[in-house]
Design a protein around this motif. Structure first.
Motif, PDB file in Angstrom:
ATOM      1  N   ILE A  81       0.858  -1.182   0.000  1.00 35.53           N
ATOM      2  CA  ILE A  81       0.000   0.000   0.000  1.00 35.53           C
ATOM      3  C   ILE A  81       0.894   1.232   0.000  1.00 35.53           C
ATOM      4  O   ILE A  81       1.977   1.230   0.605  1.00 35.53           O
ATOM      5  CB  ILE A  81      -0.962   0.010   1.215  1.00 35.53           C
ATOM      6  CG1 ILE A  81      -1.996   1.136   1.071  1.00 35.53           C
ATOM      7  CG2 ILE A  81      -0.197   0.133   2.530  1.00 35.53           C
ATOM      8  CD1 ILE A  81      -3.154   1.023   2.063  1.00 35.53           C
ATOM      9  N   VAL A  82       0.452   2.284  -0.712  1.00 32.19           N
ATOM     10  CA  VAL A  82       1.224   3.525  -0.806  1.00 32.19           C
ATOM     11  C   VAL A  82       0.349   4.659  -0.292  1.00 32.19           C
ATOM     12  O   VAL A  82      -0.774   4.856  -0.774  1.00 32.19           O
ATOM     13  CB  VAL A  82       1.669   3.804  -2.252  1.00 32.19           C
ATOM     14  CG1 VAL A  82       2.437   5.120  -2.330  1.00 32.19           C
ATOM     15  CG2 VAL A  82       2.540   2.657  -2.774  1.00 32.19           C
ATOM     16  N   LEU A  83       0.879   5.406   0.680  1.00 37.20           N
ATOM     17  CA  LEU A  83       0.163   6.514   1.304  1.00 37.20           C
ATOM     18  C   LEU A  83       0.852   7.821   0.939  1.00 37.20           C
ATOM     19  O   LEU A  83       2.072   7.948   1.092  1.00 37.20           O
ATOM     20  CB  LEU A  83       0.131   6.347   2.824  1.00 37.20           C
ATOM     21  CG  LEU A  83      -0.357   4.997   3.355  1.00 37.20           C
ATOM     22  CD1 LEU A  83      -0.348   5.004   4.878  1.00 37.20           C
ATOM     23  CD2 LEU A  83      -1.743   4.664   2.821  1.00 37.20           C
ATOM     24  N   LEU A  84       0.076   8.799   0.496  1.00 34.65           N
ATOM     25  CA  LEU A  84       0.627  10.064   0.021  1.00 34.65           C
ATOM     26  C   LEU A  84       0.071  11.234   0.826  1.00 34.65           C
ATOM     27  O   LEU A  84      -1.103  11.244   1.195  1.00 34.65           O
ATOM     28  CB  LEU A  84       0.279  10.294  -1.457  1.00 34.65           C
ATOM     29  CG  LEU A  84       0.558   9.158  -2.444  1.00 34.65           C
ATOM     30  CD1 LEU A  84       0.109   9.581  -3.841  1.00 34.65           C
ATOM     31  CD2 LEU A  84       2.025   8.779  -2.445  1.00 34.65           C
ATOM     32  N   TYR A  85       0.936  12.238   1.059  1.00 37.53           N
ATOM     33  CA  TYR A  85       0.480  13.527   1.573  1.00 37.53           C
ATOM     34  C   TYR A  85       0.918  14.570   0.560  1.00 37.53           C
ATOM     35  O   TYR A  85       2.111  14.728   0.280  1.00 37.53           O
ATOM     36  CB  TYR A  85       1.070  13.839   2.953  1.00 37.53           C
ATOM     37  CG  TYR A  85       0.672  15.220   3.429  1.00 37.53           C
ATOM     38  CD1 TYR A  85      -0.543  15.421   4.071  1.00 37.53           C
ATOM     39  CD2 TYR A  85       1.496  16.314   3.207  1.00 37.53           C
ATOM     40  CE1 TYR A  85      -0.933  16.693   4.480  1.00 37.53           C
ATOM     41  CE2 TYR A  85       1.124  17.591   3.612  1.00 37.53           C
ATOM     42  CZ  TYR A  85      -0.090  17.765   4.249  1.00 37.53           C
ATOM     43  OH  TYR A  85      -0.472  19.030   4.643  1.00 37.53           O
ATOM     44  N   LEU A  86      -0.063  15.294   0.012  1.00 41.37           N
ATOM     45  CA  LEU A  86       0.189  16.244  -1.080  1.00 41.37           C
ATOM     46  C   LEU A  86      -0.287  17.634  -0.688  1.00 41.37           C
ATOM     47  O   LEU A  86      -1.392  17.795  -0.163  1.00 41.37           O
ATOM     48  CB  LEU A  86      -0.564  15.807  -2.337  1.00 41.37           C
ATOM     49  CG  LEU A  86      -0.239  14.416  -2.883  1.00 41.37           C
ATOM     50  CD1 LEU A  86      -1.357  13.922  -3.790  1.00 41.37           C
ATOM     51  CD2 LEU A  86       1.074  14.445  -3.640  1.00 41.37           C
ATOM     52  N   GLU A  87       0.549  18.620  -0.953  1.00 43.42           N
ATOM     53  CA  GLU A  87       0.127  20.004  -0.790  1.00 43.42           C
ATOM     54  C   GLU A  87      -0.123  20.661  -2.138  1.00 43.42           C
ATOM     55  O   GLU A  87      -0.836  21.655  -2.232  1.00 43.42           O
ATOM     56  CB  GLU A  87       1.182  20.783   0.000  1.00 43.42           C
ATOM     57  CG  GLU A  87       1.236  20.333   1.453  1.00 43.42           C
ATOM     58  CD  GLU A  87       2.335  21.008   2.251  1.00 43.42           C
ATOM     59  OE1 GLU A  87       3.185  21.675   1.631  1.00 43.42           O
ATOM     60  OE2 GLU A  87       2.339  20.852   3.477  1.00 43.42           O
TER      61      GLU A  87
END
Length: 725
Positions: A220-226
């Motif tokens: 699983i890949v978790l992203l935090y994007l601004e």
């Protein structure tokens, strides 16, 4: 020869470097330049370390070098942990020496304003010319716990002991990458990758997502994007995730105007309209979480259970109140609480006390206190019931006298034997810990649990709907999908568009849409009253008279639309009034449209806006004169299917009306959906030449009778040519 600078070039040297230089290396493991060395020594990095420190001969037991030029060979990776101009000079020298990649921890670049951005851009350009990749600047660093390459200064790895596992966390924000890592580890989940990209002068979250998806241990890949600087790269990551069956889950911050401003000041990010971000994520099958906490809750369920095959939840609890709360939460998040089959209920009656509830939700009552085996007795009975796609076990209170260990063991055994998700709600830490130790997903309340379950259900829906279908859509040449002469379409339809303003007239707009297969109202273009009367006589029915000019996109507010005309006198009067209005406005290029009055069931609307980041975005929903006030619309990114449109319509208020209520016949939703697909094809084929399209109303008739566009306005992005109106 110019260096290869594809998006994936050099990323292997970031994630699995054979040698690492630390510019600004420190003997103090609590300093930014010392912590990566401490981590790599502690967690088994087997490559070569090159600490750069002109003041020392050793740091943390490692030999040092006075500068980059003194190194025996160019390292795969350099960590730049010095400030200001020293950082720029270090990056430049790395590029000159042939270093493959650099992580620039130093801040003070694009996040500070125009001057800092210019300095960052110049530094990145020099690196790019040499074929060197840059992470940052303003980056906390990268950490790969699979091989011990921890080029990162986060304190979180000291606070919570790392453990390798199936999760990859990639974030623009270093703080958020550490927070998500910590929340995962608190839930007992192992984490392999923790990467923070900072200002993203070069390497982006999407680039690293593609890279970690090539790691077979990542599930699983978790992203935090601004910000979303390269939506094409993120779409590619989503495609890789789909091929591997790996969920891609993202938090995109900056939902509000204030949040977007804060994101811009943090990393120099550019904001995008949030509804368009939602549409983009849905188009590519990226699950969106509201915050890092929800991100981790979705990850826990995704890792500990299969995807649900449907929306139906069976609730089991020892509290009637919890049964009600769980049912309410499930319905709120789009899930279903269906009644159990009669045979299932009869078997539950045999196993539960007479005062228990055996429908759904199942209230096993306080009998659980006297019979600790009730969960083990009930769960097998409901395992294959048609109402069960997921199971939610809700334990509001369990303390002295309750055999929580048995509850957890019975539930875990059931979950391991089941092909359906099993979720537990338990707010007491000791109860939650007992279930989590058995590998069961646990949440503190019903809202958290059902939101995570609904997210996985959406992912399954997307995968099922787009198996083969979306892939085909993404690779078709949409410019040829509705045309009989595709080779000339783009040139003929868009290459010669000219106007004295940035808009096309209504007649030009309708003509262009008709070429792309949309059904538009039959009409005649006239330049004088005699021609308008002749057109009316040919129609032999009530007509609408509309003055149209590219220089006057909004006609109604000037009284230039007259409806229901059905005799020569009133038609000529209307024409004269409109002509006088045009003269007063200085409009000398107008034509008139004479069109038959149309009837149907509902007024809908279609629209397109060319987003500078995402490209064309299609709007569907309620139409008519109250379209702005109602805001009953949904967005899609082309290409999409008619089925996608219909699903979106069903989620709108007008969807109920289109289905037929109070004796009204159902509307021709399929015809409207085809219009929307054709509008998407038109927008893609325009290749950025159209800024916006407004089709309102689209009159939707009864089922089988079609849908027809009555009015349209197209705005151009091409430079107007006043010599060729």
């Amino acid at each position: 020869m110019a260096p290869d600078f594809s998006r994936q070039h050099g990323l292997d040297k970031l994630l699995a470097p054979a040698s690492i230089a630390i510019v600004g290396a420190s003997d103090n493991p609590d300093k930014i330049g010392g912590r990566p060395i401490h981590y790599m020594r502690r967690h088994g990095y087997t490559g070569t370390l090159y600490p750069i420190n002109p003041q020392r001969t050793q740091v943390q037991g490692e030999r040092t070098w006075p500068n980059l030029d003194a190194l025996p060979a160019a390292p795969d990776l350099a960590i730049v942990a010095v400030a200001g101009e020293q950082a720029v000079q270090a990056v430049n020298r790395c590029a000159e020496l042939g270093v493959a990649a650099a992580i620039v921890i130093s801040a003070g670049f694009s996040e500070t304003g125009a001057e800092g951005r210019a300095q960052q851009d110049a530094m990145t350009a020099r690196a790019r010319a040499a074929g060197m990749r840059i992470v940052g600047p303003n980056s906390q660093g990268l950490a790969n716990f699979g091989n011990g390459a921890i080029a990162c200064f986060s304190t979180m790895f000291l606070e919570i002991e790392p453990a390798d596992g199936p999760v990859a966390v990639i974030s623009q924000s270093g703080g958020m990458s550490a927070m998500v890592y910590g929340l995962l580890r608190q839930r007992g989940l192992g984490v392999r990758h923790v990467h923070a990209t900072g200002n993203e002068a070069d390497v982006t979250v999407a680039d690293l997502a593609c890279a970690v998806l090539r790691d077979p241990e990542v599930r699983i890949v978790l992203l935090y994007l601004e910000s979303l600087q390269d939506v094409g790269a993120l779409a590619h990551a989503a495609a890789l995730a789909r091929e591997r069956g790996v969920p891609l889950v993202a938090v995109k911050s900056g939902r509000s105007e204030a949040g977007a401003r804060a994101a811009a000041s943090h990393t120099g990010a550019m904001a995008s309209e949030d509804r368009v971000v939602d549409a983009y994520f849905e188009h590519h099958g990226i699950l969106r979480a509201r915050d890092p906490h929800e991100l981790v809750r979705i990850a826990e369920l995704a890792l500990r259970s299969p995807l649900p095959q449907g929306p139906r939840v069976v609730v089991v609890s020892n509290s009637g109140a919890s049964c009600v709360l769980a049912s309410d939460a499930a319905i709120e998040h789009g899930l279903q609480i269906a009644p159990l089959a009669d045979p299932t209920q009869r078997e539950l009656v045999n196993r539960l006390p007479g005062y228990a509830t055996t429908t759904n939700p199942i209230d096993i009552t306080a009998a659980l206190l006297s019979n600790n085996g009730l969960f083990g007795q009930v769960l097998p009975v409901i395992a294959d019931d048609p109402a069960a796609d997921m199971f939610l076990i809700d334990i509001p209170v369990a303390g002295r006298g309750y055999d929580v260990g048995t509850f957890a063991a019975d539930t875990a055994a059931f979950a391991q034997a089941s092909t359906k998700p099993v979720v537990v709600v338990a707010w007491q830490d000791n109860v939650a810990a007992a279930f989590r130790a058995q590998g069961v997903a646990v949440y503190a309340d019903e809202q958290q649990a059902t939101r995570a379950m609904a997210a996985l259900h959406r992912l399954h829906q997307w995968q099922a709907r787009n198996a083969g279908h979306r892939h085909a859509l993404a690779h078709r040449d949409s410019s040829t999908s509705t045309q009989t002469n595709p080779e000339s379409t783009t040139t003929d339809a868009f290459g010669s568009l000219h106007s004295r303003s940035s808009f096309l007239s209504e007649s030009q707009s309708l003509a262009l849409l008709s070429r792309y297969g949309l059904t538009v109202a039959d009409h005649t273009c006239c330049t004088d009253a005699d021609a308008a009367v002749a057109a009316w006589r040919a129609i032999d029915a009530p007509v609408a008279l509309k003055a149209c000019s590219a220089r006057l996109p909004h006609k109604s507010e000037h009284g230039l639309v007259t409806l229901g005309l059905n005799d020569e006198c009133t038609l000529r009067d209307a024409f004269d009034r409109q002509a006088k209005t045009l003269a007063a406005l200085g409009i000398d290029d107008a034509t008139w449209i004479v069109a038959r009055m149309q009837d149907g069931l509902h007024e809908c609307a279609l629209g397109m806006r060319h987003d500078p980041v995402f490209g064309p975005v299609i709007m569907i929903g309620s139409g008519g004169k109250y379209v702005e006030a109602m805001q009953d619309v949904a967005l899609l990114l082309p290409p999409f299917s008619a089925e996608d449109v219909i699903e979106k319509l069903q989620g709108l208020r007008i969807g109920t009306l289109l289905a037929g209520v109070r004796g009204d016949p159902p509307a021709d939703i399929a015809a409207f959906a085809r219009q929307a697909v054709q509008l998407g094809d038109c927008a893609l084929a325009a290749n950025g030449k159209l800024a916006s399209i407004d089709i309102n109303p689209v009159l939707v008739r009864a089922q089988g009778q079609g849908a027809i566009a009555l009015d349209a306005l197209i705005e151009l992005t091409t430079t107007p040519d006043p010599e060729n109106p």
